[in-house]
Design a protein around this motif. Structure first.
Motif, mmCIF file in Angstrom:
data_model
loop_
_atom_site.group_PDB
_atom_site.id
_atom_site.type_symbol
_atom_site.label_atom_id
_atom_site.label_comp_id
_atom_site.label_asym_id
_atom_site.label_seq_id
_atom_site.Cartn_x
_atom_site.Cartn_y
_atom_site.Cartn_z
ATOM 1 N N LYS A 187 0.685 -1.291 0.174
ATOM 2 C CA LYS A 187 -0.106 -0.066 -0.034
ATOM 3 C C LYS A 187 0.891 1.323 0.072
ATOM 4 N N GLU A 188 0.295 2.239 -0.673
ATOM 5 C CA GLU A 188 1.225 3.596 -0.682
ATOM 6 C C GLU A 188 0.946 4.376 0.242
ATOM 7 N N GLU A 189 -0.200 4.310 1.036
ATOM 8 C CA GLU A 189 -0.616 5.161 2.237
ATOM 9 C C GLU A 189 0.445 4.908 3.381
ATOM 10 N N SER A 190 0.002 5.802 4.256
ATOM 11 C CA SER A 190 1.167 5.971 5.203
ATOM 12 C C SER A 190 1.072 4.941 6.360
ATOM 13 N N ASP A 191 0.064 4.066 6.323
ATOM 14 C CA ASP A 191 0.030 2.774 7.413
ATOM 15 C C ASP A 191 1.083 1.881 6.817
#
Length: 319
Positions: free
Chosen positions: A48-52
């Protein structure tokens, strides 16, 4: 001061991880080769590219069994799971002084070919450019060798003055080969002419070097006094020493493939650090019992590290 960060993803393996290598090509991004004592496994990893910083998918898609331990690996540009037929192709330097080429279509065609032998330990192997027509290797026998990947014919042999520790082709000029020698000498050779086009020196022993993909004018070498950095766009490249940690011996360096100036280092005894060459931000670090290589994702700020029987992935968004 440095920031210790836990990995975002941990993948268990059945045996010790010796080396890891993400494919550096857009059409095979997310493919991770993992060198184990008796095999080379390939994982398909979707992040995943998001911050998580979580992993959407991680599957082992193939495994070749080999007769000698992998030391260094390089992906062929012909590798892809997005075309028919599928193609996986990896060059592997092994502990028996040989270079193998592993190929598979994930169906009926699967080969392990010995294509070249050095007379001593092989430290590094690499394909060139987006074509992969050439493969190069360097070793303790004081040679760097280049051959055609299709015909497996040796076309160049460069004599070195100390063990060859690293080979890598220019990210945009497939004829130019960087060879790093243990005593701290780096040369760039034109394969077609057989001549050296650039000579650099840093404090030895040099145990690793890398040519930046996002900034091809940048060469970084790991030496006894930290990192030595050159901008080779200048006719007379000037070197800059970058201290890492508290002066530990640097065993290896990998320049990030997606963010200019971001580098990962492996320092003795077993510390991984990620720092930015052009920023004063606090570096991040991880202290691992066993380190089995490291490699950056092709276009996301993820670093894969082999640690004992695990593959660890860090999402680097704090540097």
């Amino acid at each position: 001061m440095e920031l210790n960060v836990d990995p975002a993803v941990s993948i268990s393996t059945r045996s010790q991880v010796l080396c890891v290598e993400f494919s550096p090509f857009e059409w095979s991004r997310g493919l991770l080769a993992v060198g184990l004592p008796t095999s080379v496994a390939v994982y398909s990893i979707k992040l995943k590219e998001e911050s998580d910083g979580t992993c959407e998918e991680c599957d082992q898609v193939w495994e070749w069994h080999v007769s000698s331990q992998p030391v260094s690996m390089s992906w062929s540009p012909s590798s892809t799971l997005r075309a028919v037929p599928n193609c996986l192709q990896i060059a592997v330097a092994s502990a028996d002084n040989a270079v193998m080429q592993l190929s598979s279509d994930l169906a009926d065609s699967n080969t392990v070919e010995d294509i070249l032998s050095h007379s001593d330990f092989v430290n590094s192997v690499t394909y060139n450019g987006d074509s992969g027509t050439l493969v190069a290797s360097a070793g303790d026998d004081l040679t760097a060798r280049v051959w055609e990947s299709s015909s497996q014919k040796e076309i160049a042999k460069f004599l070195l003055t100390s063990p060859g520790m690293i080979v890598c082709f220019h990210p945009e000029e497939p004829d130019l080969l960087l060879v790093g020698e243990k005593k701290g000498v780096l040369r760039v050779y034109s394969v077609s002419s057989g001549c050296s086009t650039l000579f650099l020196r840093c404090p030895g022993p040099l145990l690793g070097a890398d040519w930046s993909i996002p900034d091809p004018a940048l060469i970084v070498a790991a030496g006894a006094k930290g990192l030595t950095v050159w901008n080779v766009a200048s006719l007379q490249p000037h070197s800059e020493i970058v201290e890492v940690g508290s002066g530990e011996r640097i065993l290896g360096v990998e320049v990030c493939r997606s963010t200019p100036g971001l580098v990962a280092t492996h320092a003795a005894p077993h510390t991984i650090r990620v720092t930015h060459l052009h920023s004063s931000k606090v570096p991040i670090a991880a202290h691992l019992k066993v380190v089995g290589g490291m490699s950056w994702h092709q276009n996301l700020p993820y670093l894969a590290v082999g640690s004992d029987r695990r593959i660890l992935l860090w999402k680097i968004d704090s540097v």
